[in-house]
Scaffold this motif. Sequence first.
Motif, PDB file in Angstrom:
ATOM      1  N   VAL A 167     -44.657  61.672 -47.150  1.00  0.00           N
ATOM      2  CA  VAL A 167     -44.526  60.258 -47.470  1.00  0.00           C
ATOM      3  C   VAL A 167     -44.109  59.506 -46.257  1.00  0.00           C
ATOM      4  CG1 VAL A 167     -43.362  58.698 -48.946  1.00  0.00           C
ATOM      5  CG2 VAL A 167     -43.973  60.843 -50.065  1.00  0.00           C
ATOM      6  N   HIS A 168     -45.058  58.644 -45.996  1.00  0.00           N
ATOM      7  CA  HIS A 168     -44.742  57.885 -44.433  1.00  0.00           C
ATOM      8  C   HIS A 168     -43.859  56.709 -45.033  1.00  0.00           C
ATOM      9  CE1 HIS A 168     -47.130  60.625 -42.001  1.00  0.00           C
ATOM     10  NE2 HIS A 168     -47.943  60.676 -42.929  1.00  0.00           N
ATOM     11  N   TYR A 169     -44.404  56.099 -46.232  1.00  0.00           N
ATOM     12  CA  TYR A 169     -43.817  54.797 -46.592  1.00  0.00           C
ATOM     13  C   TYR A 169     -43.846  54.491 -47.994  1.00  0.00           C
ATOM     14  CZ  TYR A 169     -43.123  49.704 -46.996  1.00  0.00           C
ATOM     15  OH  TYR A 169     -42.797  48.531 -47.230  1.00  0.00           O
ATOM     16  N   LEU A 206     -47.425  42.812 -40.282  1.00  0.00           N
ATOM     17  CA  LEU A 206     -46.412  43.568 -40.767  1.00  0.00           C
ATOM     18  C   LEU A 206     -46.097  43.435 -41.969  1.00  0.00           C
ATOM     19  CD1 LEU A 206     -44.453  45.917 -39.928  1.00  0.00           C
ATOM     20  CD2 LEU A 206     -42.912  43.691 -39.183  1.00  0.00           C
ATOM     21  N   TRP A 207     -45.822  42.271 -42.429  1.00  0.00           N
ATOM     22  CA  TRP A 207     -45.295  41.738 -43.724  1.00  0.00           C
ATOM     23  C   TRP A 207     -46.244  42.021 -44.761  1.00  0.00           C
ATOM     24  CZ3 TRP A 207     -42.585  36.117 -44.194  1.00  0.00           C
ATOM     25  CH2 TRP A 207     -41.850  36.063 -45.385  1.00  0.00           C
ATOM     26  N   PHE A 208     -47.359  41.846 -44.665  1.00  0.00           N
ATOM     27  CA  PHE A 208     -48.480  41.926 -45.634  1.00  0.00           C
ATOM     28  C   PHE A 208     -48.419  43.606 -45.899  1.00  0.00           C
ATOM     29  CE2 PHE A 208     -52.563  42.565 -47.730  1.00  0.00           C
ATOM     30  CZ  PHE A 208     -52.542  41.629 -48.694  1.00  0.00           C
ATOM     31  N   VAL A 209     -48.527  44.326 -45.031  1.00  0.00           N
ATOM     32  CA  VAL A 209     -48.709  45.895 -44.988  1.00  0.00           C
ATOM     33  C   VAL A 209     -47.407  46.456 -45.728  1.00  0.00           C
ATOM     34  CG1 VAL A 209     -48.597  48.031 -43.745  1.00  0.00           C
ATOM     35  CG2 VAL A 209     -50.199  46.148 -43.124  1.00  0.00           C
ATOM     36  N   ALA A 210     -46.060  45.671 -45.398  1.00  0.00           N
ATOM     37  CA  ALA A 210     -44.848  46.048 -45.924  1.00  0.00           C
ATOM     38  C   ALA A 210     -44.931  45.883 -47.621  1.00  0.00           C
ATOM     39  CB  ALA A 210     -43.653  45.605 -45.240  1.00  0.00           C
ATOM     40  N   THR A 261     -41.137  50.627 -37.889  1.00  0.00           N
ATOM     41  CA  THR A 261     -40.753  49.445 -38.253  1.00  0.00           C
ATOM     42  C   THR A 261     -40.564  49.410 -39.530  1.00  0.00           C
ATOM     43  OG1 THR A 261     -42.146  48.567 -36.229  1.00  0.00           O
ATOM     44  CG2 THR A 261     -41.230  47.079 -37.910  1.00  0.00           C
ATOM     45  N   ASN A 262     -41.427  49.764 -40.521  1.00  0.00           N
ATOM     46  CA  ASN A 262     -41.154  49.788 -42.002  1.00  0.00           C
ATOM     47  C   ASN A 262     -39.958  50.798 -42.352  1.00  0.00           C
ATOM     48  OD1 ASN A 262     -43.137  47.710 -42.619  1.00  0.00           O
ATOM     49  ND2 ASN A 262     -44.689  49.305 -42.705  1.00  0.00           N
ATOM     50  N   LYS A 263     -39.760  51.586 -41.635  1.00  0.00           N
ATOM     51  CA  LYS A 263     -38.430  52.330 -41.948  1.00  0.00           C
ATOM     52  C   LYS A 263     -37.195  51.827 -41.240  1.00  0.00           C
ATOM     53  CE  LYS A 263     -40.509  56.880 -43.123  1.00  0.00           C
ATOM     54  NZ  LYS A 263     -40.815  58.370 -42.827  1.00  0.00           N
TER      55      LYS A 263
END
Length: 382
Positions: A167-169, A206-210, A261-263
């Motif tokens: 699991v990456h995210y 970034l925000w949308f992908v998050a 970044t998302n972590k």
Amino acid sequence: MTHEPQYIWQHPSWPNFRKDSEALIKPLGECRFKQGSLLAQMRELGMEVRQQARAEVLIEEALKTSEIEGEKLDPKAVRSSVARRLGLPTAGLPEIRDRHADGVVEILLDATRNHDKPLTAERLFGWHAALFPTGYSGLQKIRVAAWRDDLDGPMQVVSGPVGREKVHYEAPPAKRVPREMERFLHWWEESSQKEDGLLRAAVAHLWFVAIHPFDDGNGRIARALTEMALAQDEALAIRYYSLSSQIMADSASYYSVLERTNKGDGEITGWLLWFLDCMSRAILRSNELLTNVLVKARFWQRHVQTELNDRQRKVINRLLEAGPDGFVGGMTNRKYAGMTHVSRATAQRELADLVNKGILRQNQQRGRNVSYSLVWEDSVHL
């Protein structure tokens, strides 16, 4: 017992991103310089050349934004779709209709042509429906034109074989998505006049992908949003560089910096620096593509009065696409006949006609091995 936040959206400060403005000054200035130089060069070219450049960049963007997600579109279908939508000549192009290719092209055109129109949930739903015209992603049925519901479990980005996935995210729960997207869309409208356009494009991506609001297609829509933000920044409906092409070339580092970044805790300077570097290289990379467009345009300008039939134009366009190195073994009678579906005798007459008109030259081979190459002008550099 409280758990430490694992993902960016779990931090109390979300979505108040932080950045080191001083660290960004130099790379942002360098990227702006390259961007301005390219746009100035393109303004000096004629409308017809700019339109052809637009088509080539759009084709590249459609192919690469799909390839990043493991979906390979038919280049001929994409080229045909772009030509139809931009009103370009279709002589020599196969009449291929592909709903998936059409969908990607439609999204990218809407994002750039209509960059000044409001971004709404309904508009994003329309993009999503265009991406998945059958309601399926591969063999799996998905929710189309609607936020995800997580009925099959949390939205996760994973890799590896079944049973041993990494699991990456993990995205915010589905129940939070409507509110998260409402906040994102409000920021989108409010930020257009307040934030640097390039950094805003990076933050939007970034925000949308998050949030990862859809069952599938989030990466492609995020990159379409990036195209829209850049079009707003440049106040241009025409794109002259393909960011997705460069992202594809740097896909390993793209996914790596997104995961880091998302972590993280909302400090996004690393992502912004990566984005600016990627964009700078995308602009430099576009010179090769645009030089080819200029060479082709000048070729046809030289032969604007030359009488040619559609078969000859088709073959010439294929040779132009192949570039100065041309086809392996050159253009032969057999290849010409196969491409145009004519007899060997007709192929020979039409090839001889192209030689007489100074468009082709005969190579050194003789007899049955005779072949032909395009007569190119001197190299052109932007």
